[in-house]
Design an enzyme around this catalytic site. Structure first.
Site, PDB file in Angstrom:
ATOM      1  N   ALA A   1       0.867  -1.160   0.052  1.00  0.00           N
ATOM      2  CA  ALA A   1      -0.018  -0.243  -0.172  1.00  0.00           C
ATOM      3  C   ALA A   1       0.928   1.226  -0.065  1.00  0.00           C
ATOM      4  O   ALA A   1       2.013   1.216   0.528  1.00  0.00           O
ATOM      5  CB  ALA A   1      -0.845  -0.027   1.279  1.00  0.00           C
TER       6      ALA A   1
ATOM      7  N   ARG B   1       0.850   3.641   1.735  1.00  0.00           N
ATOM      8  CA  ARG B   1       1.395   4.196   2.962  1.00  0.00           C
ATOM      9  C   ARG B   1       2.592   3.629   3.516  1.00  0.00           C
ATOM     10  O   ARG B   1       3.315   4.053   4.521  1.00  0.00           O
ATOM     11  CB  ARG B   1       0.446   4.273   4.010  1.00  0.00           C
ATOM     12  CG  ARG B   1      -0.046   2.690   4.369  1.00  0.00           C
ATOM     13  CD  ARG B   1      -1.203   2.635   5.333  1.00  0.00           C
ATOM     14  NE  ARG B   1      -1.512   1.176   5.711  1.00  0.00           N
ATOM     15  CZ  ARG B   1      -2.688   0.620   4.819  1.00  0.00           C
ATOM     16  NH1 ARG B   1      -3.200   1.248   3.971  1.00  0.00           N
ATOM     17  NH2 ARG B   1      -2.883  -0.660   5.282  1.00  0.00           N
ATOM     18  N   TYR B   2       3.129   2.620   2.857  1.00  0.00           N
ATOM     19  CA  TYR B   2       4.264   1.806   3.227  1.00  0.00           C
ATOM     20  C   TYR B   2       5.421   2.032   2.310  1.00  0.00           C
ATOM     21  O   TYR B   2       6.789   1.818   2.699  1.00  0.00           O
ATOM     22  CB  TYR B   2       4.046   0.262   3.204  1.00  0.00           C
ATOM     23  CG  TYR B   2       3.182  -0.162   4.178  1.00  0.00           C
ATOM     24  CD1 TYR B   2       3.137   0.036   5.587  1.00  0.00           C
ATOM     25  CD2 TYR B   2       1.640  -0.960   3.755  1.00  0.00           C
ATOM     26  CE1 TYR B   2       1.913  -0.326   6.559  1.00  0.00           C
ATOM     27  CE2 TYR B   2       0.589  -1.252   4.590  1.00  0.00           C
ATOM     28  CZ  TYR B   2       0.931  -0.914   5.927  1.00  0.00           C
ATOM     29  OH  TYR B   2       0.002  -1.332   7.019  1.00  0.00           O
ATOM     30  N   THR B   3       5.254   2.388   1.216  1.00  0.00           N
ATOM     31  CA  THR B   3       6.351   2.719   0.404  1.00  0.00           C
ATOM     32  C   THR B   3       6.840   4.039   0.211  1.00  0.00           C
ATOM     33  O   THR B   3       6.055   5.144   0.455  1.00  0.00           O
ATOM     34  CB  THR B   3       5.981   2.140  -1.294  1.00  0.00           C
ATOM     35  OG1 THR B   3       4.750   3.035  -1.688  1.00  0.00           O
ATOM     36  CG2 THR B   3       5.551   0.527  -1.268  1.00  0.00           C
TER      37      THR B   3
END
Length: 746
Positions: free
Chosen positions: A119, A121-123
């Site tokens: 997602a 928000r993680y990358t």
């Protein structure tokens, strides 16, 4: 009907046409097709521009992808966040983009599953160094700025690409009534083609293909499309390119090291496993996927034995899996005129060079204006230095020094403002020398710019030099080798089946099964309640099996497709469409050119080739014309029509042996000739032919069965029963005159 003033009443047909046309144009121009100038779709352009605006250059610290997506959606692209993020991910994946524009940190998918990315928000992400080729000149007056969707921001209509990015990374898209499929290409090849066009504007397409030899995908799979087909594709703007995976031989195994564009190892393993489960890859023993980070693609195929032709096996796998795959090519894009069009290679390069010339011209004009403005201001500083005391006096004594300065020294308003804003220390001796040096440099630069702007040749030279520098800095070797090969062909189904001995077992109620080997006691096998053994035939798994029903129709299927004899088998009515009331009477299996005797129990028959009985249709085909209440006899095989003998036995104990050559050979079926004489009275009373057997001259023997008794007749005994075809034959000894069946035993 009274309508308010702000309402418009139009026919529904006109409204539907207008709405559909507006939607179509929006999808074509603003979503699906790339622009020939920068090679980007609007969402891609906005992502790259937003990241540049956020300061996420190649040397910056990566930041959360959610920040970029939010910036793009909030300011420029009011659409779904998942679609925007997916477009961003695509520009990050080195296996999807030939020259990635975004450098991602985190899980951005893999060749195994490109959509397995984490997602947003993680990358984290930033631009790659190559993205500078799209953004480097954006602040130099090279693009047209337009309001964003809500009018609160300005965004570029295009990016000032320094290279033909539309060909470098390609792209796919589906619009309304049209689509685009542009393959990626090699930067060095495209750059040299552009330079050739700049040097020789009349360069033909064939000459351009000396540089652009074909697409260059992000994988090392071979492009096997012939050169003439690639040339035709570039000439028309549409066609297809076929790619094939690369394999090596390693210790008797096959190792696949490269796959076509957008084909994952797991998909290949899944396809090959499906073929193995369907028993369509008998030459393959095992498959292992050893792909990892060091070896992104490594699929090991272990053959069944060292006798397997590995190249032939791979040819078959190429044809039946995505190891070899075709890609559609459709060079459809938005031109400089704002219209979508399928263009050939020469049109694309010519149009991009026109775009590049316009961009460089705007850049030079923008720089020239900056240089001239700076020279204009430096002239004001020179005047101030030469008249420093006078200027100080005017500033100190005049209430409005600006108009006085303009009038006294013939300055422009901009020069006057600049002098008034200048600090006195800038007019020191050292600063005056710097000003003089800067002015000399700028005048030289202005002269150079004017020379380029006033000479098309100099402008082309500048563009060529920049293309060479960019190709040298960012270009690389071709990844997809061009190897002209023929299209792979799948092996025949028979060639894929291991040749093993089998016994085909037919039950009285039409259930069929296949037992391994020839030493099978078919009558002693287990059968369903109320069912029993009817007939059996020995052959091999690579052969066809023929079934003949009581109406004289034949049906055929492959032996290896029959169910195992470990169970009760399956009903033939599930495979074939038998006529109402018909039942299967006989089964045969052999090679196509083998001859056999086809006969009914009424005593008529003929010789025919086994291939005559093969039927492609589920309903079979008529091969034997039958009398009412007649049955088909088990057909014996003929080895030598000239020397073999046919032994015919009736239920009343009459036996006749004659030469097979006395029977006609029919290719299209029929009733045939009379084998043995059965008087009408006897026929009416139930006398029938119980069986026929073919024996070799001088050495054959048969066994006759009558209840619990049996009689074996060797060749010397059979001679006593010899006669002419259609005669009554000789009667067997007492006790053997109620014959049930006949079998060849020697």
């Amino acid at each position: 009907m009274n309508l308010p003033a702000n309402y418009e009443q139009i026919p529904l047909k006109e409204y539907a046409e207008r709405a559909y046309l507006d939607y179509s144009m929006y999808v074509v121009l603003d979503r699906a097709l790339p622009f020939v100038g920068d090679g980007l779709k609007p969402v891609q352009r906005r992502i790259v521009y937003a990241m540049n605006d956020l300061g996420l250059g190649a040397t910056a610290k990566p930041r959360k992808s959610a920040l970029t997506v939010g910036e793009v959606l909030g300011k420029y692209h009011p659409h779904g966040d998942s679609a925007c993020y997916e477009a961003m991910v695509l520009m990050t994946q080195p296996f999807s983009y030939r020259y990635p524009l975004i450098d991602g940190q985190g899980n951005f998918g893999s060749t195994e599953n490109p959509k397995s990315f984490a997602a947003m928000r993680y990358t984290e992400a930033r631009l790659t160094p190559l993205a500078a080729l799209l953004l480097q000149e954006i602040d130099q007056g090279t693009v047209e700025w337009v309001p964003n969707y809500d009018g609160t921001q300005q965004e570029p209509s295009w990016l000032p690409a320094r290279v033909p990015h539309v060909l470098l990374n390609g792209g796919t898209g589906i619009a309304v009534g049209m689509a685009t499929d542009i393959p990626p290409h090699n930067l060095r090849e495209v750059a040299t083609a552009c330079i050739r066009l700049l040097d020789e504007p009349n360069t033909t397409l064939a000459e351009l293909l000396e540089h652009v030899k074909g697409p260059d995908f992000p994988t090392a799979a071979e492009i096997i499309t012939p050169a003439n087909e690639i040339a035709a594709m570039y000439a028309t703007g549409h066609g297809s390119v076929r790619c094939r995976g690369v394999y090596i031989k390693e210790d008797g195994d096959v190792v696949i090291t490269a796959l076509p564009y957008q084909v994952s190892p797991s998909k290949i393993v899944e396809q090959i496993a499906a073929l193995m489960n369907a028993k369509k890859l008998p030459m393959l023993e095992q498959i292992r996927d050893e792909s990892d980070h060091e070896n992104p693609i490594r699929i090991v195929l272990i053959p069944r034995s060292n006798r397997v032709d590995l190249d032939e096996m791979m040819q078959h796998l190429n044809a039946t899996t995505d190891i070899e795959k075709s890609f559609r090519i459709n060079l459809n894009m938005i031109g400089l005129d704002g219209k979508p069009q399928v263009k050939n290679l020469r049109q694309i390069l010519v149009e991009w060079l026109r775009f590049r010339q316009d961009t460089v011209t705007k850049r030079l004009e923008f720089r020239l204006a900056r240089v001239e403005r700076r020279l204009h201001l430096l002239e004001a500083l020179r005047i101030a230095y030469l008249n420093l005391d006078e200027i100080i006096r005017i500033v100190r004594t005049e209430d409005e020094p600006k108009p006085v300065l303009i009038a006294r020294f013939k300055l422009s308003e901009e020069q006057a403002d600049y002098i008034l804003e200048t600090r006195l220390r800038q007019l020191a001796r050292l600063e005056e020398m710097k000003i003089s040096g800067e002015r000399d440099e700028l005048e030289e630069e202005r002269a150079r710019i004017n020379v380029v702007l006033n000479s098309k040749a100099r402008l082309k030279t500048l563009i060529k030099d920049e293309l060479k520098d960019d190709a040298k800095k960012y270009g690389d070797d071709r990844r997809s080798p061009l190897v002209e090969r023929s299209v792979s062909q799948a092996l025949d189904e028979a060639a894929l089946v291991a040749s093993e001995p089998v016994t085909i077992v037919l039950s009285a109620k039409g259930w069929i099964r296949s037992a391994k080997g020839h030493d099978v006691d078919a009558p002693s096998l287990g059968y369903r309640d109320g069912d029993s053994f009817l007939a059996s035939a020995r052959g091999r798994t690579t052969q066809q099996v023929v079934f003949i029903d009581s109406t004289g129709r034949s049906y055929s299927t492959s032996a290896h497709t029959l169910p195992s004899a470990r169970g009760n088998g399956e009903p033939l009515t599930g495979r074939f469409a038998l006529p109402t009331g018909a039942r299967i009477d006989a089964v045969a299996i052999t090679d196509a050119n083998t001859r056999l005797v086809l006969a009914s129990d009424f005593g008529y028959g003929f010789v025919t080739k086994f291939e005559t009985l093969l039927a492609n249709k589920k309903a079979g085909k008529q091969v034997l014309n039958m009398d009412d209440d007649a049955h088909v006899l088990a057909p014996p095989l003929v080895a030598d029509s000239a020397r073999d003998r046919l032994v015919v036995a009736t239920s009343a104990g009459h036996v006749l042996m004659f030469s097979v050559a006395e029977l006609p050979e029919l290719d299209k079926g029929g009733k045939g000739n009379k084998l043995i004489e059965i008087p009408k009275v006897k026929l009416a009373n139930g006398e029938r032919v119980v069986g026929i057997a073919v024996v070799a001259e001088g050495k054959g023997e048969v066994t006759l069965y009558a209840g619990q008794r049996k009689l074996t007749l060797k060749w010397a005994d059979l001679v006593e029963y010899g006669g002419t075809r259609a005669s009554r034959g000789s009667l067997l000894p007492r006790g053997l005159q109620r014959v049930e069946r006949i079998a060849t035993t020697g």
